[in-house]
Design a protein around this motif. Structure first.
Motif, short mmCIF file in Angstrom:
data_model
loop_
_atom_site.label_atom_id
_atom_site.label_comp_id
_atom_site.label_asym_id
_atom_site.label_seq_id
_atom_site.Cartn_x
_atom_site.Cartn_y
_atom_site.Cartn_z
N ILE A 160 46.08 43.35 24.45
CA ILE A 160 44.73 42.81 24.32
C ILE A 160 44.48 42.55 22.84
CG2 ILE A 160 42.29 43.19 24.84
CD1 ILE A 160 43.24 45.33 26.86
N HIS A 161 43.89 41.41 22.53
CA HIS A 161 43.77 41.00 21.12
C HIS A 161 42.31 40.82 20.71
CE1 HIS A 161 43.90 38.16 17.64
NE2 HIS A 161 44.87 38.96 17.29
N PHE A 162 42.06 41.12 19.42
CA PHE A 162 40.76 40.84 18.82
C PHE A 162 41.00 40.14 17.50
CE2 PHE A 162 37.14 41.93 16.08
CZ PHE A 162 36.11 41.40 16.86
N ASP A 163 40.33 39.00 17.30
CA ASP A 163 40.51 38.22 16.08
C ASP A 163 39.67 38.80 14.96
OD1 ASP A 163 41.05 36.35 14.17
OD2 ASP A 163 40.08 34.67 15.18
N THR A 164 40.33 39.38 13.96
CA THR A 164 39.64 39.99 12.83
C THR A 164 39.56 39.09 11.60
OG1 THR A 164 41.70 41.00 12.07
CG2 THR A 164 40.30 42.32 13.51
N GLU A 165 40.30 37.97 11.63
CA GLU A 165 40.33 37.05 10.49
C GLU A 165 40.70 37.78 9.21
OE1 GLU A 165 36.53 35.19 10.37
OE2 GLU A 165 36.84 34.05 12.22
N THR A 166 41.72 38.62 9.30
CA THR A 166 42.21 39.33 8.12
C THR A 166 43.72 39.40 8.19
OG1 THR A 166 42.16 41.43 6.93
CG2 THR A 166 41.95 41.55 9.30
N GLN A 167 44.35 39.62 7.05
CA GLN A 167 45.81 39.68 7.02
C GLN A 167 46.34 41.06 7.40
OE1 GLN A 167 48.15 37.15 6.61
NE2 GLN A 167 46.23 36.06 7.03
N LEU A 168 45.48 42.05 7.48
CA LEU A 168 45.92 43.36 7.97
C LEU A 168 45.98 43.32 9.50
CD1 LEU A 168 43.97 46.06 5.92
CD2 LEU A 168 46.36 45.42 5.70
N TYR B 43 45.38 45.73 12.73
CA TYR B 43 44.88 47.01 13.26
C TYR B 43 45.48 47.19 14.65
CZ TYR B 43 41.38 46.48 9.60
OH TYR B 43 40.74 46.32 8.39
N PHE B 44 45.95 48.40 14.92
CA PHE B 44 46.65 48.63 16.19
C PHE B 44 46.14 49.93 16.80
CE2 PHE B 44 50.03 48.63 19.21
CZ PHE B 44 50.50 47.32 19.22
N LYS B 45 45.85 49.87 18.11
CA LYS B 45 45.37 51.07 18.80
C LYS B 45 45.97 51.16 20.19
CE LYS B 45 41.16 53.80 19.34
NZ LYS B 45 39.75 53.89 18.91
N LEU B 46 46.57 52.28 20.48
CA LEU B 46 47.06 52.60 21.83
C LEU B 46 46.11 53.64 22.42
CD1 LEU B 46 50.87 53.11 21.09
CD2 LEU B 46 49.71 51.01 21.77
N ILE B 47 45.62 53.39 23.62
CA ILE B 47 44.73 54.35 24.27
C ILE B 47 45.34 54.74 25.61
CG2 ILE B 47 42.40 54.83 25.08
CD1 ILE B 47 41.37 52.61 23.33
N PHE B 48 45.73 56.01 25.71
CA PHE B 48 46.28 56.56 26.95
C PHE B 48 45.13 57.20 27.75
CE2 PHE B 48 49.79 56.56 23.98
CZ PHE B 48 50.86 56.12 24.74
N PHE B 49 45.24 57.15 29.06
CA PHE B 49 44.28 57.80 29.95
C PHE B 49 45.04 58.78 30.84
CE2 PHE B 49 42.43 53.90 28.55
CZ PHE B 49 41.07 54.15 28.44
N CYS C 186 47.00 48.62 25.19
CA CYS C 186 47.60 48.26 23.91
C CYS C 186 46.70 47.19 23.29
CB CYS C 186 49.02 47.72 24.14
SG CYS C 186 49.82 47.17 22.64
N ILE C 187 46.03 47.54 22.18
CA ILE C 187 45.03 46.66 21.59
C ILE C 187 45.38 46.40 20.12
CG2 ILE C 187 42.56 46.30 21.20
CD1 ILE C 187 42.08 48.57 23.24
N ALA C 188 45.36 45.14 19.73
CA ALA C 188 45.67 44.76 18.35
C ALA C 188 44.55 43.90 17.79
CB ALA C 188 46.99 44.01 18.28
N GLY C 189 44.23 44.12 16.53
CA GLY C 189 43.27 43.28 15.82
C GLY C 189 43.95 42.63 14.64
N SER C 190 43.87 41.30 14.57
CA SER C 190 44.54 40.58 13.48
C SER C 190 44.01 39.16 13.45
CB SER C 190 46.06 40.56 13.70
OG SER C 190 46.39 39.67 14.76
N ASP C 191 44.47 38.41 12.47
CA ASP C 191 44.24 36.97 12.48
C ASP C 191 44.97 36.41 13.70
OD1 ASP C 191 44.59 34.09 11.90
OD2 ASP C 191 43.68 34.63 9.99
N LYS C 192 44.34 35.45 14.40
CA LYS C 192 44.92 34.95 15.65
C LYS C 192 46.27 34.26 15.44
CE LYS C 192 41.87 30.91 15.40
NZ LYS C 192 40.71 30.24 16.04
#
Length: 958
Positions: free
Chosen positions: A539-547, A549-555, A749-755
């Motif tokens: 799953i992606h989120f557009d942060t408009e940044t060159q870094l 961000y990565f997050k794994l969330i287990f249930f 599995c969630i990532a935030g980055s420039d698209k």
């Protein structure tokens, strides 16, 4: 007027710096024009205020300044601005040597309003003609009736009592005093509670007259608004005539550090706390290169996973946790090292640390032991690059701190210090022999030889003894008073209360600058962007940044509170034990080389149970970072019993330290929330009081009998009562087993980055996460075994209290959000903060459909509970003009502006995704606030009436 002195480009910030000087006062003004992505504007004025005693005059002045001024004669302009502005930051800070007043806003009209109010406050404060403000914010003898017990009251006094109840803060303060003995840095600018009560209103007036002058000030502005308009505004608000002010400076000619010192602190655990201090250089003598080399050395030696000095201290078994801090926020930098939860052999710790530094330096001069290799040192550069290039939530405030750090001490040409990318690249390309020589010199100067050691010794009876002594002293004072003096004191108390209880007149209110509802246009548009988009493998989120961000969330599928607590312990230990591929030392190096640090925790949103793994990295390090995450989550090795025991002990001490400090505020909130929803139970049992009890129940084979005394007096609220003791061997085996279970659990599995980085993310995730059960929709967990709490009173090691009540909501409405803002900024501010003496109090509407009322550092918990129960009656009787209601609407929407930084947007989008909140619907609800009328607000009375039937959760000080 302000004249331009110089201009320069700040490459690492992609910003323009213009330095101005006032033609009359010679005040320096640093104006930064940031890139377009920075939408906040920030203003700050700071005054050099070196202390000459520990009465806290700087701190009390900071508070008192914000209680009305000549142009804005309202009772609490600070509170009014919180109610009725679009501010994104509004506060003030008392540092060791200067006092700072910063504000931020994204709205141009609001920004000008805030600057106007703050500048009039510092130059023309009302307390100069009304000593009730000093008594309210500082201290006063309080006696409402002749038969009452005499007591001290005051906002700053209560705040510092809370600070001095925290052994970490108290120990560091006393260490600073010993290090800088015989100089202004040796005094407590926040105020020592015992000395605060010796200050007078006249001394406060004299202090403000002397120090709060333009000549003694420095101004910072970061904005994309018109510079000329901002400069003219500031100039117009400066005093019209100079009073001959001057720049105040510290005198450090006769610093005489005290080598050792000790004091008692209130603790029933019988553990000591030891603080080790080293004075560094004057800031003007530290080059940009040296400054970053110190940060690199400090992180590598003390903070990185497997850091050699921290590891050696933990292996000694003498203390439960160790931390080292390099602080360059004052004219002389210092290194403070603290050893928390020490046993009787605490006296050996200094030699253990010094021996470790000697071994690191090696036997031959100029050589480094294998503790510190070129790869290890240079790996930290990646960590710092990420840290320095991240746009934080308070970007302007952070940049202000960097500028003031140098400008306040006369270092005008500080551009090189801000160019962190160039400096870190220089270090990265440095010849290893040259770099090694620098590191050797830094260890020798900043870490090896301490100037002072301060020890806090536990005394279980200290609070009782101090309270008794204070009570006897006040009883004797009252007994010595004549009836006329007592009557005069009663009248004075009511005179102070009269200011607190008297409402501002319409004429006074009209003086305060205001926004209109039209200024709310486009304020909440950013909510529409808070959406995650599903890709093939993540799953992606557009942060408009060159870094990235990565997050794994287990249930995880859990069947008991115990399961949750073992998973929580797992997050405390992972990254701190070896894996199949890496030794602990190699793992530390790899984490720094490819990420900005890896964070693991358990959490709960909407009554679920989550285990989250989070990191950030540069795009060129993504594949290595994901490989490392897989290694940690599948191949960590818990067979080293000593190492695992050390991490359990550290986790226990970390929680204990937080509960001895301000962490108790969040902890008691979770206890209260846990009386309504499972989320609060999970958070407590896996992070606060309940988790600490679990950690204390783990029994090591070599543990002395009676070492862990059962001290909790709170009611038992766990659904499954834990055994008296859990054998360590059992926990050790379970950690390995629970880790293996993760590969079978549902995972987002969630990532935030420039698209533009989506293809790279797809490829790396597909290659690395084949062993995990990646899903985009979570099957609801069965958490029926969780039983909610019964709110209760918990004793804490503090002189103040924290009081929380919570009630469930059927839905969140615009009417309720506005009602809650009115209650927070008007009723609670007046009744609990101002007249009750608490440092803070808030009513919060939570996305989990909860309403929570909480007080912070509160000296009068029973009175506060009564005030909570009076909220419904206040709301029923509430009368507001249309103008007042409009201003409250503006403040309510302003408090709910969408996040502006890349990470904050990423994090908020994840919350909405998991909690099934449509960001457009939330935006619409916030937008609707401006159409709510007073009758709509009063319809919420039924919700607040529930509070009187709810038992409060109280963290009660001694």
């Amino acid at each position: 007027m302000f004249n331009l002195v110089r201009s320069s480009h700040l490459p690492s910030q992609n910003s323009q710096l213009d330095v101005y000087e006032h033609s009359v006062y010679k005040t320096k003004l640093y104006f930064i024009t940031p890139p377009e992505s920075i939408t906040d504007s920030t203003f700050a004025i700071s005054f050099n205020t070196p202390p000459t005693d520990s009465t806290g005059i700087q701190h009390i002045c900071e508070h008192s300044v914000l209680c009305g001024s000549q142009r804005y004669p309202v009772k609490e302009p600070f509170g009014d601005l919180l109610q009725s502005s679009l501010q994104t930051f509004l506060n003030a800070f008392t540092y060791t040597e200067h006092t700072c007043y910063p504000v931020s806003s994204r709205c141009e009209a609001d920004f000008y309003n805030l600057v106007s109010v703050y500048l009039d406050a510092v130059f023309n404060p009302s307390f100069q003609t009304d000593d009730r403000i000093f008594k309210q914010e500082g201290f006063h003898l309080h006696l409402e009736n002749a038969e009452d017990q005499l007591k001290y009251s005051g906002v700053v006094l209560n705040e510092m009592r809370g600070v001095y109840s925290d052994p970490q803060q108290k120990g560091q303060s006393r260490l600073q005093s010993n290090l800088f003995n015989n100089s202004s840095l040796g005094f407590e600018s926040g105020g020592d509670p015992e000395q605060i009560v010796t200050l007078t209103a006249q001394k406060l007036n004299d202090f403000q007259n002397e120090f709060y002058q333009p000549e003694n000030g420095t101004v910072f502005v970061m904005s994309r608004f018109q510079p000329e308009k901002i400069l003219n505004l500031i100039n117009s608000l400066f005093p019209q005539h100079t009073r001959g002010g001057k720049k105040h400076e510290n005198d450090f000619k006769n610093i005489l550090p005290i080598p050792t010192g000790e004091a008692e602190f209130a603790s029933e655990e019988g553990k000591f706390h030891v603080f080790r201090g080293i004075i560094g250089k004057k800031i003007e003598n530290v080059s940009p290169l040296e400054n970053y080399l110190i940060k690199i050395a400090d992180y590598t030696l003390h903070d990185a996973p497997g850091a050699p000095v921290s590891q050696r201290v933990e292996e000694s078994g003498i203390c439960e946790s160790f931390s080292s801090q390099y602080d360059n926020s004052q004219e002389f930098s210092i290194v403070t090292q603290s050893f928390q939860g020490c046993g009787e052999k605490y006296g050996e710790l200094n030699e253990i640390v010094k021996k470790c530094y000697t071994e690191i330096l090696g036997e031959e001069e100029g050589e480094l032991n294998t503790f510190l290799t070129e790869k290890k040192i240079k790996s930290v550069i990646n960590h710092l690059l990420i840290e320095m290039n991240e746009v934080t939530g308070e970007y302007g405030i952070s940049l202000m701190g960097d500028v003031f750090l140098h400008a306040l001490y006369g270092i005008d040409n500080f551009d090189a210090f801000l160019d962190h990318n160039a400096i870190l690249k220089q270090i990265e390309e440095m010849d290893w022999n040259d770099l090694k020589a620098h590191i050797v010199q830094i260890i020798q100067q900043y870490f090896q030889h301490e100037q002072s050691i301060f020890t806090l010794k536990p005394n279980a009876q200290l609070n009782v003894q101090q309270n008794l002594a204070d009570q006897q002293s006040l009883e004797a004072l009252k007994a010595s008073m004549t009836p006329e003096q007592i009557e005069a004191l009663i009248q004075e108390t009511h005179h102070i209360m009269s200011r607190q209880l008297t409402h501002d007149t319409p004429e006074q209110k009209a003086c305060l600058p205001k926004l209109s509802l039209s200024d709310l246009n486009a304020v909440t548009n950013g909510y529409s962007q808070l959406k995650l988009k599903e890709q093939k493998h993540f799953i992606h989120f557009d942060t408009e940044t060159q870094l990235i961000y990565f997050k794994l969330i287990f249930f995880p599928e859990v069947k008991s509170i115990y399961d949750m607590q073992v998973f929580s312990l797992l997050t405390d230990i992972l990254t701190n034990v070896r894996t199949e591929k890496y030794t602990l030392d190699e793992l530390s190096t790899e984490i720094s080389s490819v990420t900005g640090g890896i964070e693991l925790c358990v959490d709960s949103m909407k009554d679920d149970f989550e285990l989250a793994v989070e990191f950030k990295c540069l795009p060129n390090k993504l594949h290595q970072a994901l490989e490392l995450i897989v290694e940690i989550l599948t191949k960590s090795d818990f067979s080293d019993s000593q190492r695992v025991q050390q991490q359990i002990t550290k986790a226990k001490q970390d929680i204990s330290s937080e509960l001895d400090g301000d962490g108790v505020y969040e902890a008691i909130q979770q206890v209260s929330i846990g009386s309504i929803v499972k989320q609060g139970v999970v958070d407590d049992k896996c992070g606060w009081f309940g988790y600490l009890k679990f950690l204390k129940s783990i029994e090591f084979e070599n543990q002395d009998e009676g070492e862990e005394d059962e001290e909790e007096e709170e009611q038992e609220t766990e659904s499954t009562i834990l055994p008296k003791a859990i054998p360590f061997e059992e926990i050790q085996q379970q950690l390995q087993g629970y880790l293996q279970l993760l590969t079978q659990q549902q995972m987002l599995c969630i990532a935030g980055s420039d698209k533009v980085l989506i293809p790279q993310l797809e490829q790396s995730i597909a290659l690395n996460f084949t062993c995990f059960k990646v899903v985009n929709e979570i099957t609801k967990q069965n958490l029926d075994f969780i039983e909610i709490f019964v709110p209760h009173e918990i004793k804490i090691n503090a002189d103040v209290n924290y009081v929380v009540k919570a009630v469930p909501l059927t839905q969140i409405t615009p009417h309720l959000i506005l009602a809650n803002q009115i209650i927070t900024t008007k009723y609670l501010w007046d009744q609990v903060r101002v007249t009750g003496g608490a440092y803070g109090c808030n009513a919060t509407v939570m996305l989990a459909n909860l309403l929570m009322i909480s007080s912070y550092r509160d000296p009068n918990h029973q009175r506060t509970i009564e005030k909570y129960d009076g909220i419904a009656e206040y709301l029923q009787q509430l009368e507001l003009t249309e103008t007042d209601l409009d201003q409250l609407k503006i403040g309510t929407v302003g408090a709910r502006q969408p996040p502006s930084t890349p990470y904050e947007r990423f994090d908020k989008a994840i919350q909405y995704y998991i909690m099934h909140i449509d960001s457009n619907n939330y935006k619409g609800m916030v937008d609707e606030i401006k159409y709510v009328n007073l009758q709509g607000v009063k319809k919420c009375v039924d919700i607040y009436q529930q509070l009187s039937g709810v038992q409060a959760a109280v963290a009660k000080g001694k």
